[in-house]
Enzyme design. Structure first.
Site, PDB file in Angstrom:
ATOM      1  N   GLU A 122     -16.362  -6.292  42.130  1.00  0.00           N
ATOM      2  CA  GLU A 122     -15.389  -7.207  41.502  1.00  0.00           C
ATOM      3  C   GLU A 122     -14.229  -6.421  40.868  1.00  0.00           C
ATOM      4  O   GLU A 122     -13.108  -6.895  40.814  1.00  0.00           O
ATOM      5  CB  GLU A 122     -16.073  -8.051  40.411  1.00  0.00           C
ATOM      6  CG  GLU A 122     -17.151  -8.981  40.919  1.00  0.00           C
ATOM      7  CD  GLU A 122     -16.615 -10.305  41.455  1.00  0.00           C
ATOM      8  OE1 GLU A 122     -15.538 -10.708  41.029  1.00  0.00           O
ATOM      9  OE2 GLU A 122     -17.290 -10.907  42.309  1.00  0.00           O
ATOM     10  N   ASP A 175     -20.971 -20.069  48.365  1.00  0.00           N
ATOM     11  CA  ASP A 175     -21.489 -18.855  47.721  1.00  0.00           C
ATOM     12  C   ASP A 175     -21.155 -18.971  46.242  1.00  0.00           C
ATOM     13  O   ASP A 175     -20.296 -19.774  45.849  1.00  0.00           O
ATOM     14  CB  ASP A 175     -20.814 -17.615  48.336  1.00  0.00           C
ATOM     15  CG  ASP A 175     -21.298 -16.323  47.682  1.00  0.00           C
ATOM     16  OD1 ASP A 175     -22.478 -16.256  47.278  1.00  0.00           O
ATOM     17  OD2 ASP A 175     -20.505 -15.372  47.555  1.00  0.00           O
ATOM     18  N   SER A 176     -21.814 -18.142  45.438  1.00  0.00           N
ATOM     19  CA  SER A 176     -21.491 -18.120  44.015  1.00  0.00           C
ATOM     20  C   SER A 176     -20.054 -17.651  43.800  1.00  0.00           C
ATOM     21  O   SER A 176     -19.465 -17.916  42.763  1.00  0.00           O
ATOM     22  CB  SER A 176     -22.448 -17.181  43.289  1.00  0.00           C
ATOM     23  OG  SER A 176     -22.395 -15.900  43.886  1.00  0.00           O
ATOM     24  N   CYS A 235     -27.170  -8.904  49.481  1.00  0.00           N
ATOM     25  CA  CYS A 235     -26.237  -9.508  48.522  1.00  0.00           C
ATOM     26  C   CYS A 235     -24.881  -9.541  49.200  1.00  0.00           C
ATOM     27  O   CYS A 235     -24.487  -8.579  49.861  1.00  0.00           O
ATOM     28  CB  CYS A 235     -26.168  -8.655  47.254  1.00  0.00           C
ATOM     29  SG  CYS A 235     -24.887  -9.176  46.115  1.00  0.00           S
ATOM     30  N   CYS A 247     -25.195 -17.282  50.112  1.00  0.00           N
ATOM     31  CA  CYS A 247     -25.453 -16.534  48.880  1.00  0.00           C
ATOM     32  C   CYS A 247     -26.923 -16.130  48.927  1.00  0.00           C
ATOM     33  O   CYS A 247     -27.802 -16.986  49.051  1.00  0.00           O
ATOM     34  CB  CYS A 247     -25.180 -17.434  47.680  1.00  0.00           C
ATOM     35  SG  CYS A 247     -25.619 -16.698  46.100  1.00  0.00           S
ATOM     36  N   HIS A 267     -21.983  -9.148  48.219  1.00  0.00           N
ATOM     37  CA  HIS A 267     -20.980  -8.159  47.820  1.00  0.00           C
ATOM     38  C   HIS A 267     -21.196  -6.789  48.462  1.00  0.00           C
ATOM     39  O   HIS A 267     -20.259  -6.015  48.593  1.00  0.00           O
ATOM     40  CB  HIS A 267     -20.992  -7.980  46.301  1.00  0.00           C
ATOM     41  CG  HIS A 267     -20.275  -9.048  45.555  1.00  0.00           C
ATOM     42  ND1 HIS A 267     -20.619 -10.377  45.652  1.00  0.00           N
ATOM     43  CD2 HIS A 267     -19.220  -8.992  44.704  1.00  0.00           C
ATOM     44  CE1 HIS A 267     -19.812 -11.084  44.880  1.00  0.00           C
ATOM     45  NE2 HIS A 267     -18.961 -10.271  44.302  1.00  0.00           N
TER      46      HIS A 267
HETATM   47  N1  DGL Z   1     -23.528 -14.105  45.980  1.00  0.00           N
HETATM   48  C1  DGL Z   1     -24.541 -13.347  45.271  1.00  0.00           C
HETATM   49  C2  DGL Z   1     -25.622 -12.919  46.262  1.00  0.00           C
HETATM   50  O1  DGL Z   1     -25.412 -12.820  47.451  1.00  0.00           O
HETATM   51  C3  DGL Z   1     -23.956 -12.130  44.571  1.00  0.00           C
HETATM   52  C4  DGL Z   1     -23.116 -12.475  43.376  1.00  0.00           C
HETATM   53  C5  DGL Z   1     -23.879 -13.224  42.304  1.00  0.00           C
HETATM   54  O2  DGL Z   1     -24.723 -12.607  41.615  1.00  0.00           O
HETATM   55  O3  DGL Z   1     -23.636 -14.405  42.155  1.00  0.00           O
HETATM   56  O4  DGL Z   1     -26.717 -12.661  45.846  1.00  0.00           O
END
Ligand code: DGL
Length: 274
Positions: free
Chosen positions: A154, A11-12, A186, A74, A188
């Site tokens: 965050e 994931d990011s 997403c 992600c 988060h």
């Molecule tokens: N992991 C990203 C997503 O699920 C969210 C965080 C980001 O913008 O990198 O879209």
């Protein structure tokens, strides 16, 4: 037959740990290699070229570690670059979070009106609508980017008045549109589940792709006869790697994973992109 190799998940940032949490629930013996590119997070407001480049680098890094399945945990990378990754990686199955989430939403909507919230890139690509319309082209899909949700999570503002106001700002439209199933597109957003549900009311079902992605992983490994020979203890033998140890790292990781994070290793961006 079984396959003791780990599942690769990236994931990011740390949000993809929600997928690990579900993998552990469904397949407690599976070992996982997790990569969170926290140094370059967020991806969601970047251009498609950059997201694709980062996604390919993350995937290659895990591929070099001998994994049996790659999960793109992600939504942004799944929306922008999954096909590209699947075309380049032929040795093992590569799955994202969009298709499992879309399938589950189609089964749940009675009004045939699905809402999707996500980063700007995820909504721009229309990835969820495309996946939903492949199953049923008559379902109405309403997408809405919610860029302030990621920084609020965050910052640890999971249950605060600011977050509630932002949620009202983004989500009242979904009520007016008669949406009955809202995809949290997403990684988060599951952490904002209570605030989001409180805003949209109990008649709108919230759908978190993490669980459905883990189920798809289980189906694929079962079909390939490639489940781990172990039936327990996968998490303690898993590896967690990040490209930066950020401020709220431990608190966030625990919130996403649902338990204390086992040992974590910081890898440099040079190692990631080599
Ligand atoms: N992991 C990203 C997503 O699920 C969210 C965080 C980001 O913008 O990198 O879209």
């Amino acid at each position: 037959m079984s396959d003791a190799r780990p599942i690769g998940v990236f994931d990011s940032g740390l949000g993809g740990l929600t997928v690990i949490r579900e993998i552990q629930r469904l397949m407690p013996g599976e070992r996982v290699l997790y990569l969170g590119d926290t140094a370059r997070c967020p991806y969601g407001e970047r251009s498609e070229d950059t997201i694709t480049t980062f996604g390919l680098q993350d995937a290659k890094f895990l591929m070099d570690l001998d994994i049996k399945l790659l999960i793109v945990a992600c939504n942004t990378v799944s929306s922008v670059a999954l096909q590209n990754l699947q075309q380049q990686i032929k040795e093992i199955p590569v799955i994202g979070v969009v298709l499992p989430g879309a399938r589950a939403a189609v089964l749940r909507t009675a009004e045939r009106k699905i809402g999707v919230i996500g980063t700007a890139a995820t909504i721009r690509t229309n990835s969820y609508a495309t996946a939903i319309h492949k199953i049923d082209k008559d379902i109405k899909v309403y997408g809405k980017p919610c860029p302030l949700f990621v920084p609020l999570v965050e910052e640890g503002l999971l249950d605060s008045d600011i977050t509630r106001l932002v949620a009202q700002h983004y989500l009242y439209d979904m009520i007016d549109l008669g949406v009955d199933c809202l995809i949290l597109g997403c990684t988060h957003y599951p952490l904002l589940m209570e605030v989001i549900q409180g805003t949209v009311g109990n008649r709108m079902q919230l759908l978190d792709s993490a669980l459905w992605t883990a189920k798809e992983a289980q189906d694929i490994l079962t079909a390939l006869d490639a489940l781990s020979p172990d039936t327990n203890g996968g998490i303690s033998k898993s590896s967690f790697m990040v490209t930066d140890l950020t401020t709220h790292f431990e608190v966030l990781a625990e919130a996403f994973l649902g338990q204390q994070i086992p040992a974590i290793e910081k890898i440099s961006l040079e190692e990631l992109v080599k």
